[in-house]
Design an enzyme around this catalytic site. Structure first.
Site, PDB file in Angstrom:
ATOM      1  N   ALA A  68      -1.290   2.446  -2.311  1.00  0.00           N
ATOM      2  CA  ALA A  68      -0.851   3.834  -2.410  1.00  0.00           C
ATOM      3  C   ALA A  68      -1.025   4.503  -1.055  1.00  0.00           C
ATOM      4  O   ALA A  68      -1.875   4.103  -0.258  1.00  0.00           O
ATOM      5  CB  ALA A  68      -1.676   4.567  -3.455  1.00  0.00           C
ATOM      6  N   GLY A 129      -2.216  -0.716  -5.116  1.00  0.00           N
ATOM      7  CA  GLY A 129      -1.094  -0.405  -6.000  1.00  0.00           C
ATOM      8  C   GLY A 129       0.052  -1.397  -5.871  1.00  0.00           C
ATOM      9  O   GLY A 129       0.864  -1.540  -6.792  1.00  0.00           O
ATOM     10  N   GLU A 132      -0.941  -4.189  -8.071  1.00  0.00           N
ATOM     11  CA  GLU A 132      -0.892  -3.706  -9.459  1.00  0.00           C
ATOM     12  C   GLU A 132       0.545  -3.710  -9.995  1.00  0.00           C
ATOM     13  O   GLU A 132       0.774  -4.012 -11.162  1.00  0.00           O
ATOM     14  CB  GLU A 132      -1.533  -2.321  -9.552  1.00  0.00           C
ATOM     15  CG  GLU A 132      -3.038  -2.420  -9.314  1.00  0.00           C
ATOM     16  CD  GLU A 132      -3.729  -1.078  -9.257  1.00  0.00           C
ATOM     17  OE1 GLU A 132      -3.365  -0.266  -8.379  1.00  0.00           O
ATOM     18  OE2 GLU A 132      -4.609  -0.825 -10.096  1.00  0.00           O
ATOM     19  N   GLU A 154      -9.484  -0.714  -3.134  1.00  0.00           N
ATOM     20  CA  GLU A 154      -9.725   0.720  -3.309  1.00  0.00           C
ATOM     21  C   GLU A 154     -11.191   1.120  -3.219  1.00  0.00           C
ATOM     22  O   GLU A 154     -11.526   2.208  -2.756  1.00  0.00           O
ATOM     23  CB  GLU A 154      -9.170   1.198  -4.661  1.00  0.00           C
ATOM     24  CG  GLU A 154      -7.663   1.274  -4.749  1.00  0.00           C
ATOM     25  CD  GLU A 154      -7.000  -0.048  -5.128  1.00  0.00           C
ATOM     26  OE1 GLU A 154      -7.660  -1.108  -5.006  1.00  0.00           O
ATOM     27  OE2 GLU A 154      -5.838  -0.016  -5.544  1.00  0.00           O
TER      28      GLU A 154
END
Ligand code: NAD
Length: 730
Positions: A68, A129, A132, A154
């Site tokens: 992200a 992300g 993911e 993260e």
């Protein structure tokens, strides 16, 4: 329909190829535009009967997706926790829709419906992300390039994987592997990921899309394993399985032992995995978003994102670089001195793609730099991390010499000879006699003022300080110190060079100790004062560990050496005469060095013993010379003293403009001496507790332990006017 961040093409088999290529970014990241576009794509895949399935890949050669956009996350100001939750849950809801084809979990489980097959063709790194998204696809084929990384980092910025990572990873590879991956943030390689079951296959990059399409075609009706009847966590999961119960007991204890309760993200990751393993995935994803929202709203996570990502990246991109100076092209660096620092500087320069000519007093000494690099490379070769050819090519870029004429074509000079003004003056003169007139000369002095050294230069505007840390190849900070006369070009070239060697730079004022060496000595002194007061050394070291310091202050004193501390005391006394302010540890240093011959780690041991082949341990003889007090302070008191012994000098540096701003103070602290990373740095810490609280705590410490804890007057004023060290948008 056109998209800003991706292309969408449906082939004659009805298979959509979604190629993500976020404009203006070197790597794909989840930003607002991509989330918008991808939500549209998911709807189209789910709703358009002409689309039978999809392959998702990246249009970037740099990899699949880096995660992200933390710049975006750090700046989110939600009106309420509910709104923040909805924002955080958006990615989860979208990825869930992709993997279910918009069908309900119940329908899928009963086999009454199927999802449309989605495959990920992962042509490079997939982190956070990005990974993911890959895990929400039913089939995952990854490039076989060994350097490809798959991970969820993260936690390193105080966050947790909030796009389903804490749920899909344990459902694929088991709780234990998943917890390791998410709490450490360490990435894995494609082969390991395949053997664990995180991905299905590895293939050459140019075959990925074809393979993925083939799978989509062959599997028109599909569902994720957790959407099928009878799904079980590999290795056990849930509240009743003895294996997972045992795992959580051990994992919690281990995680807290390592993180010292300083990182809520680690605890929340385990909570997500525990709670999520008891409920169906749709609820589990909501649980994950709840914890994610809590973290994102916390000062601690915001501080970590700000320093460890946003400001670090900006500094590394050259935020402090004077804009008008044209970019320099540094191909060859001349390094003066092939000792500890010169060798390290040589090594990182070659690593950064440059050639090095390294000069010392004679050829034998100069060869020391080659030997230094060879030792590092040999280790890599023996571990299979580098080929012998690459190691040889690396070494071939280092040219040792004792002849100044060899320096005539270099593009930059970095000096690292003895810390002696006369020796430095001599090499400056000899070097300037041969190098080009426009070449920048940087000195790696740790104590001598740059302005003073520049007096020996014919071109003081081209003279600058570049303070590296030892060992150079490991330490991430570079302090850049313009002298009084240093020009913009000197600073620009220093930052251009830094970009190549990929350190985190801060630009600081030309004063004794610059920034880091004005803060670290008082901190180490505080630990030694505690020893003198009879506080148990183990208590001191543990208090620092609990604070989040990577090594205890006594161990650090041993590393930098007690003899260096003793030498500095003597030279400062000589230099300052009556102005010298005693630190209170002069007698301790004298006893350790002069009387006991305990110089530190390298010779004779120091506060620790270093048995050959064994583990270091605190020296039991210390209490004979510095007896233990009957009453020991609480660990919180010791922590406070060690913390404020760093905060106060850092605050003075900030107040006096020695570091230009809060961000540099934070970057320098974390990357220079390992100041508790969970805090985001001393300035972030002070802002978070509040300036008024900081000032009153400092005052009370000053009252109890002495004036060294006095906060700067400017901070007192700021506290009164309710100011913060970081301006709102910093
Ligand atoms: P060192 O003693 O390991 O190396 C110094 C090298 O300079 C030696 O190889 C020596 O032969 C060479 N040298 C001395 N006089 C010379 C001359 N006239 N011509 C050419 N070469 C000459 O020292 P070091 O620890 O590498 O420190 C070098 C510089 O870096 C010093 O200014 C020091 O203050 C600074 N520094 C050291 C550290 C550290 O942790 N050691 C950290 C930051 C900065």
């Amino acid at each position: 329909m056109t998209y800003k961040t991706l292309s969408f093409e449906v082939d004659s088999d009805g298979i959509a190829l979604v190629t993500i290529d976020v404009p203006g970014e070197t790597m794909n990241v989840w930003n607002a535009d991509l989330i918008e576009d991808f939500a549209g794509v998911v709807d189209r895949i789910v709703e358009d009967d002409g689309v039978k399935g999809a392959v998702i890949t990246s249009g970037k050669t740099t990899g699949f997706m880096a995660g992200a956009d933390l710049n975006m996350l750090g700046g989110i100001e939600a009106a309420s926790m509910k709104e923040a939750f909805e924002g955080a849950f958006r990615l989860n809801a979208m990825l869930r829709k992709l993997e279910t084809g918009g069908k309900s979990a119940k329908e899928l489980k009963k086999g009454l419906a199927h999802a449309k097959p989605i495959a990920a063709a992962v042509n490079g790194l997939a982190l956070g992300g990005g990974l993911e998204l890959v895990l929400a696809c039913h089939y995952r084929v990854v490039s076989d390039h060994p350097k490809v990384q798959l991970g969820v980092p993260e936690s390193m910025v105080g966050l947790l994987p909030g796009g389903g990572g804490t749920q899909r990873i344990p459902r694929l590879i088991g709780l234990q592997n998943a917890a390791m991956m998410a709490t450490t943030g360490k990435p894995t390689d494609p082969a390991t990921a395949k053997s664990q079951g995180l991905i299905h296959d590895v293939a050459p990059a140019d075959e990925l899309v074809a393979k993925a399409k083939e799978w989509v075609k062959a599997n028109p009706k599909t569902a994720q394993p957790w959407d099928k009847q009878g799904f079980k966590f590999p290795g056990g999961g849930g509240a009743m399985d003895p294996r997972s119960v045992q795992f959580f007991i051990a994992a919690n204890a281990m995680a807290q032992k390592q993180s010292k309760h300083n990182y809520p993200a680690i605890r929340y990751i385990l909570s997500c995995m525990y709670e999520g393993s008891i409920v169906p995935i749709d609820t589990a994803l909501r649980i994950e978003s709840k914890y994610f929202t809590k973290l994102l709203a916390s000062d601690q996570t915001r501080n970590m994102i700000r320093t460890l990502f946003v400001n670090k990246q900006a500094a590394e991109k050259g935020a402090a670089r004077p804009k008008d100076v044209p970019a320099s092209d540094i191909k060859t660096v001349g390094v003066l001195g092939a000792g500890l620092m010169g060798s390290g500087i040589t090594h990182v320069s070659v690593q950064g793609g440059m050639n090095v000519i390294v000069l010392d007093r004679d050829m034998d000494a100069a060869e020391g730099a080659v030997a230094y690099s060879r030792k590092i490379l040999d280790k890599k070769v023996s571990r299979g991390k580098m080929t012998q050819e690459k190691a040889d090519a690396f070494l071939a870029k280092i040219k040792p010499t004792a002849d100044y004429n060899d320096l005539k074509d270099v593009d930059l000079i970095i000096e690292a000879v003895f810390e002696d003004p006369d020796v430095k003056a001599d090499v400056i003169k000899k070097t300037e006699a041969v190098i080009g007139e426009d070449i920048i000369f940087a000195s790696n002095t740790s104590t001598l003022p740059i302005t003073g050294l520049a007096k020996h230069s014919k071109r003081p505007e081209q003279f600058i300080g570049m303070h590296f840390f030892s060992p150079v190849e490991k330490m991430p900070l570079l302090e850049i110190i313009p002298g009084e006369k240093s020009g913009d070009k000197a600073l620009a070239v220093a930052l251009d060079y830094n970009k190549k060697i990929r350190k985190t730079p801060i630009v600081v004022k030309d004063v004794r100790g610059f920034y880091t060496n004005r803060v670290v000595p008082p901190y180490l002194n505080e630990a030694m004062l505690l020893v003198k007061e009879g506080v148990k050394p183990a208590l001191i070291e543990n208090a620092a560990a609990n604070l989040g310091m990577p090594v205890g202050p006594l161990a650090l004193t041993d590393e930098t050496s007690l003899s260096l501390g003793w030498m500095l005391v003597q030279s400062t006394k000589k230099e300052l005469g009556d102005e010298y302010k005693p630190t209170g540890v002069e007698d301790l240093l004298e006893t350790m060095v002069e009387k006991l011959g305990r110089h530190g780690r390298k010779s004779g041991g120091g506060f620790y013993d270093y048995p050959e082949g064994g583990k270091k341990h605190l020296w039991p003889g210390l209490s004979e010379y510095f007896p233990l007090a009957d009453d020991q302070p609480s660990v919180d008191d010791v922590k406070d003293r060690l913390l404020y012994a760093q905060l106060i000098p850092a605050a003075h540096c900030l107040a006096d403009g020695i570091v230009p701003d809060a961000k540099s103070a934070d970057l320098g602290a974390i990357f220079g001496w390992g100041f508790a990373p969970w805090s985001g740095g001393p300035a972030s810490y002070i802002d978070t507790v509040g300036l008024d609280e900081f000032v009153s705590r400092a005052d009370s410490l000053a009252q109890r332990f002495g004036e060294r804890f006095h906060p700067p007057a400017a901070f007192r004023d700021k506290a009164k006017s309710g100011e913060k060290l970081y301006a709102k948008a910093a």
